[in-house]
Design a protein around this motif. Structure first.
Motif, mmCIF file in Angstrom:
data_model
loop_
_atom_site.group_PDB
_atom_site.id
_atom_site.type_symbol
_atom_site.label_atom_id
_atom_site.label_comp_id
_atom_site.label_asym_id
_atom_site.label_seq_id
_atom_site.Cartn_x
_atom_site.Cartn_y
_atom_site.Cartn_z
ATOM 1 N N VAL A 53 58.438 -10.835 3.200
ATOM 2 C CA VAL A 53 57.729 -11.984 2.634
ATOM 3 C C VAL A 53 58.508 -12.493 1.425
ATOM 4 C CG1 VAL A 53 55.626 -12.797 1.500
ATOM 5 C CG2 VAL A 53 55.463 -11.194 3.419
ATOM 6 N N TYR A 54 58.747 -13.806 1.402
ATOM 7 C CA TYR A 54 59.413 -14.467 0.273
ATOM 8 C C TYR A 54 58.370 -15.254 -0.518
ATOM 9 C CZ TYR A 54 63.956 -13.461 2.416
ATOM 10 O OH TYR A 54 65.063 -12.832 2.944
ATOM 11 N N LEU A 55 58.266 -14.974 -1.808
ATOM 12 C CA LEU A 55 57.426 -15.747 -2.728
ATOM 13 C C LEU A 55 58.339 -16.701 -3.489
ATOM 14 C CD1 LEU A 55 55.050 -13.000 -4.129
ATOM 15 C CD2 LEU A 55 54.278 -15.167 -3.186
ATOM 16 N N GLY A 87 61.081 -20.756 -13.085
ATOM 17 C CA GLY A 87 61.601 -19.413 -13.262
ATOM 18 C C GLY A 87 60.530 -18.362 -13.445
ATOM 19 N N PRO A 88 60.935 -17.120 -13.659
ATOM 20 C CA PRO A 88 59.978 -16.021 -13.815
ATOM 21 C C PRO A 88 59.098 -16.166 -15.050
ATOM 22 C CG PRO A 88 62.221 -15.289 -14.294
ATOM 23 C CD PRO A 88 62.336 -16.647 -13.694
ATOM 24 N N VAL A 89 59.576 -16.830 -16.063
ATOM 25 C CA VAL A 89 58.756 -17.037 -17.266
ATOM 26 C C VAL A 89 57.577 -17.954 -16.954
ATOM 27 C CG1 VAL A 89 58.749 -18.024 -19.602
ATOM 28 C CG2 VAL A 89 60.672 -16.631 -18.830
ATOM 29 N N GLN A 90 57.759 -18.867 -15.990
ATOM 30 C CA GLN A 90 56.712 -19.831 -15.662
ATOM 31 C C GLN A 90 55.849 -19.406 -14.473
ATOM 32 O OE1 GLN A 90 60.101 -20.909 -15.989
ATOM 33 N NE2 GLN A 90 59.715 -21.328 -18.151
ATOM 34 N N ALA A 91 56.065 -18.222 -13.921
ATOM 35 C CA ALA A 91 55.258 -17.764 -12.788
ATOM 36 C C ALA A 91 53.776 -17.814 -13.159
ATOM 37 C CB ALA A 91 55.662 -16.343 -12.394
ATOM 38 N N ALA A 92 52.953 -18.388 -12.271
ATOM 39 C CA ALA A 92 51.566 -18.700 -12.625
ATOM 40 C C ALA A 92 50.586 -17.573 -12.362
ATOM 41 C CB ALA A 92 51.120 -19.939 -11.843
ATOM 42 N N CYS A 93 51.060 -16.415 -11.968
ATOM 43 C CA CYS A 93 50.166 -15.295 -11.683
ATOM 44 C C CYS A 93 49.794 -14.550 -12.965
ATOM 45 C CB CYS A 93 50.827 -14.331 -10.698
ATOM 46 S SG CYS A 93 52.384 -13.627 -11.320
ATOM 47 N N THR A 94 48.818 -13.660 -12.840
ATOM 48 C CA THR A 94 48.449 -12.803 -13.956
ATOM 49 C C THR A 94 49.147 -11.452 -13.801
ATOM 50 O OG1 THR A 94 46.514 -11.923 -12.782
ATOM 51 C CG2 THR A 94 46.183 -13.886 -14.147
ATOM 52 N N ALA A 95 49.237 -10.734 -14.903
ATOM 53 C CA ALA A 95 49.885 -9.421 -14.868
ATOM 54 C C ALA A 95 49.142 -8.458 -13.946
ATOM 55 C CB ALA A 95 49.964 -8.851 -16.285
ATOM 56 N N VAL A 106 61.141 -4.256 -3.261
ATOM 57 C CA VAL A 106 60.994 -5.492 -4.033
ATOM 58 C C VAL A 106 62.375 -5.962 -4.466
ATOM 59 C CG1 VAL A 106 60.001 -6.572 -6.082
ATOM 60 C CG2 VAL A 106 58.716 -4.800 -4.853
ATOM 61 N N HIS A 107 62.659 -7.243 -4.203
ATOM 62 C CA HIS A 107 63.976 -7.774 -4.552
ATOM 63 C C HIS A 107 63.839 -8.992 -5.462
ATOM 64 C CE1 HIS A 107 67.705 -10.190 -3.968
ATOM 65 N NE2 HIS A 107 68.249 -9.009 -4.137
ATOM 66 N N GLY A 150 63.264 -1.179 8.649
ATOM 67 C CA GLY A 150 61.849 -1.238 8.992
ATOM 68 C C GLY A 150 60.916 -1.270 7.804
ATOM 69 N N GLN A 151 61.455 -1.076 6.613
ATOM 70 C CA GLN A 151 60.627 -1.083 5.402
ATOM 71 C C GLN A 151 60.135 -2.498 5.100
ATOM 72 O OE1 GLN A 151 62.754 0.054 1.878
ATOM 73 N NE2 GLN A 151 60.897 0.653 0.762
ATOM 74 N N ARG A 152 58.938 -2.600 4.602
ATOM 75 C CA ARG A 152 58.410 -3.912 4.241
ATOM 76 C C ARG A 152 59.045 -4.369 2.933
ATOM 77 N NH1 ARG A 152 52.230 -4.517 6.472
ATOM 78 N NH2 ARG A 152 52.633 -3.496 8.479
ATOM 79 N N GLU A 153 59.329 -5.685 2.868
ATOM 80 C CA GLU A 153 60.079 -6.227 1.744
ATOM 81 C C GLU A 153 59.340 -7.411 1.108
ATOM 82 O OE1 GLU A 153 63.992 -7.388 3.034
ATOM 83 O OE2 GLU A 153 64.035 -5.827 4.576
ATOM 84 N N LEU A 154 59.424 -7.480 -0.197
ATOM 85 C CA LEU A 154 58.896 -8.608 -0.960
ATOM 86 C C LEU A 154 60.026 -9.173 -1.797
ATOM 87 C CD1 LEU A 154 56.590 -10.400 -2.039
ATOM 88 C CD2 LEU A 154 56.159 -8.632 -3.760
ATOM 89 N N HIS A 155 60.338 -10.456 -1.589
ATOM 90 C CA HIS A 155 61.431 -11.121 -2.306
ATOM 91 C C HIS A 155 60.844 -12.214 -3.206
ATOM 92 C CE1 HIS A 155 64.767 -9.491 0.283
ATOM 93 N NE2 HIS A 155 63.725 -9.272 1.063
ATOM 94 N N PHE A 156 61.104 -12.122 -4.496
ATOM 95 C CA PHE A 156 60.758 -13.201 -5.425
ATOM 96 C C PHE A 156 61.957 -14.142 -5.512
ATOM 97 C CE2 PHE A 156 57.741 -9.989 -6.676
ATOM 98 C CZ PHE A 156 56.621 -10.709 -7.061
#
Length: 487
Positions: A212-214, A219-227, A241-242, A285-291
């Protein structure tokens, strides 16, 4: 029976003494039974001992996004339902499910019937990107996907194809984007003990998505999620996680933003830590998350058949502007990202109804502290007795608790208008309130679901869920919901 024709209720209400009805009650209608609507009802009940409050909702189930929007693996967020249930079951409050504003009853009719009408029906549509290929199969809004896995009856037949691709792209990096990414990546054994809809659980168990690519424009400073949300997805077991370390370089404007925002600083710190602790390569086969940062979608790519999405064509971006106001601009450089599923988490959108002033550009009802304005002009006149709360009032931002403060402001405006005699001048005849609503619903043969109808749905879902070690097994079709409410 729990599923009512209005005439039955009318016969009961007419047995009340005429002296009770002729006393000066404040008749209030709240449209929408989500957090904004129920917080408003709660505040009105406390502030005005003579208020009689009717809550209408187009669904046969109450609680809005607490039921349909909160992720199934966040049960602690749903505890607020206990508080909302006490409000809806108050003797001065009545719930009318399966009543749709605009079809079952018009806004004009509600304003004729009630002293106060508070619109709290939220945002049930989506913003669009307006780029080529947006109508390809395999592209969904995050709202559609969330409603699908949460068992919303409008989307129980969505059937997203999760087993024809190994890669999904999520456009956006807010909390909802992280929710949908987490549901795609979390082990289904963990989801199986939540209240996730059964059809979604089966589909996720058969899913071939491993990557999954998010993707965000800034940039990362402006990412709108919460901690909190970020920490949760980063903590998924055995997840690779990449993050490109080059994306973590900060400008002086970024530094100022972080200095002024503890949330942004914490999010950046979590992303930096994840980047430095990631493995060199994912295991097969490992699940991956890419920011992926500094990318904006330019168009969607189609498969050989021309029907399905096969990827996203992105333009690279960079930031311009001062701290706190940095915005993404294109660089003229492009790249493609292959995928078979796209989820757009770019924002919800409210929709207007006939007779309601609406700012289409902002997607909100023009208002001053919850009082609806007649239009969007500078000298607009206040619409007497008509108020707004929640996303309709301020736009689709904030968390569940944000609606509490929003409701307090709107109720304060109602109280002030009452004190000044704006809402109930003695020269006007009494408005019928609930009895008037029942007459309209009866004339249109609208069968509504009262709160005890919801309680029957609730009981059946919990019983069915207990048989499968789940908190509830959601009923996901309109037909069955109404059948169970009928009892």
């Amino acid at each position: 029976m729990a599923f009512f024709h209005a005439r039955k209720y009318l016969l009961l209400s007419r047995s009340l003494s005429s002296s009770l009805y002729s006393s000066r009650w404040l008749h209030v209608c709240v449209v929408g039974s989500g957090p904004a609507g129920l917080y408003t009802a709660e505040k009105m009940l406390k502030a005005h001992k003579g208020a009689e409050i009717d809550i209408i909702d187009r669904l046969p189930t109450p609680f809005g996004l607490v039921r349909s929007g909160v992720a199934p693996d966040h049960p602690e967020t749903k505890i607020v339902v206990n508080q909302f249930s006490r409000v809806a079951s108050n003797e001065r409050c009545s719930f009318f499910g399966n009543v749709s504003l605009g079809t079952s009853i018009s806004l004009f009719e509600l304003r004729e019937i009630y002293d106060v009408v508070v619109l709290a029906y939220g945002a049930e549509s989506d913003r669009v990107l307006g780029i080529p290929g947006e109508d390809l199969k395999g592209i969904y809004s995050a709202r559609e996907f969330v409603w699908w896995y949460n068992g919303h009856p409008d989307y129980n037949n969505l059937t997203p194809d999760l087993n024809s691709t190994d890669t999904a792209v999520v456009l956006g990096q807010g909390n909802v984007a992280l929710d949908v990414a987490r549901i795609l990546l979390r082990p289904t054994a963990e989801l199986a003990t939540t209240d996730i809809a059964d059809h979604a659980l089966v589909s996720l168990q058969e899913s071939s998505i491993r990557r999954v690519y998010l993707v965000g424009r800034r940039g990362p400073v402006q990412a709108a999620c919460t901690a909190k949300e970020l920490r949760e997805i980063l903590g998924i077991k055995d997840l690779y996680v990449h993050i490109q370390e080059a994306d973590l370089l900060k400008s002086s404007a970024d530094e100022k933003e972080m200095k002024n925002s503890r949330i942004q600083r914490r999010v950046y710190e979590l992303l930096s830590k994840a980047a430095t602790s990631q493995h060199a390569h994912p295991i097969s086969g490992q699940r991956e998350l890419h920011f992926v940062f500094f990318r904006r979608p330019d168009r969607f790519l189609h498969s050989d058949t021309g029907v399905n999405v096969s990827g996203v064509h992105f333009e690279k971006t960079h930031l311009q502007g001062d701290s706190g106001k940095q915005f993404a601009v294109g660089t003229g450089e492009f790249e493609d990202l292959d995928c078979g599923l796209v989820l757009k988490s770019i924002g919800y959108k409210s929709v207007p109804v006939d007779g309601l002033p609406f700012n289409h550009r902002k997607g909100v009802v023009p208002n001053v502290q919850g009082r609806v304005l007649g239009d969007t002009s500078e000298h607009a006149i206040i619409e007497k007795g008509l108020y707004v709360v929640g996303w309709l009032k301020r736009g689709p931002t904030g968390i569940i608790g944000t609606n509490l403060f929003c409701a307090e402001e709107t109720v304060a405006s109602i109280s002030e208008d009452l004190q000044q005699g704006v809402l109930t001048p003695s020269s006007e005849p009494l408005k019928p309130g609930r009895q008037g609503l029942l007459q309209v619903l009866d004339s249109k043969d609208v069968r509504y679901v009262p709160f005890r109808g919801w309680e029957k749905i609730d009981m059946k879902e919990k019983i069915d869920g207990s048989l499968r070690n789940k908190p509830r097994e959601k009923i996901t079709s309109w037909e069955e919901l109404l059948h169970v409410a009928d009892g």
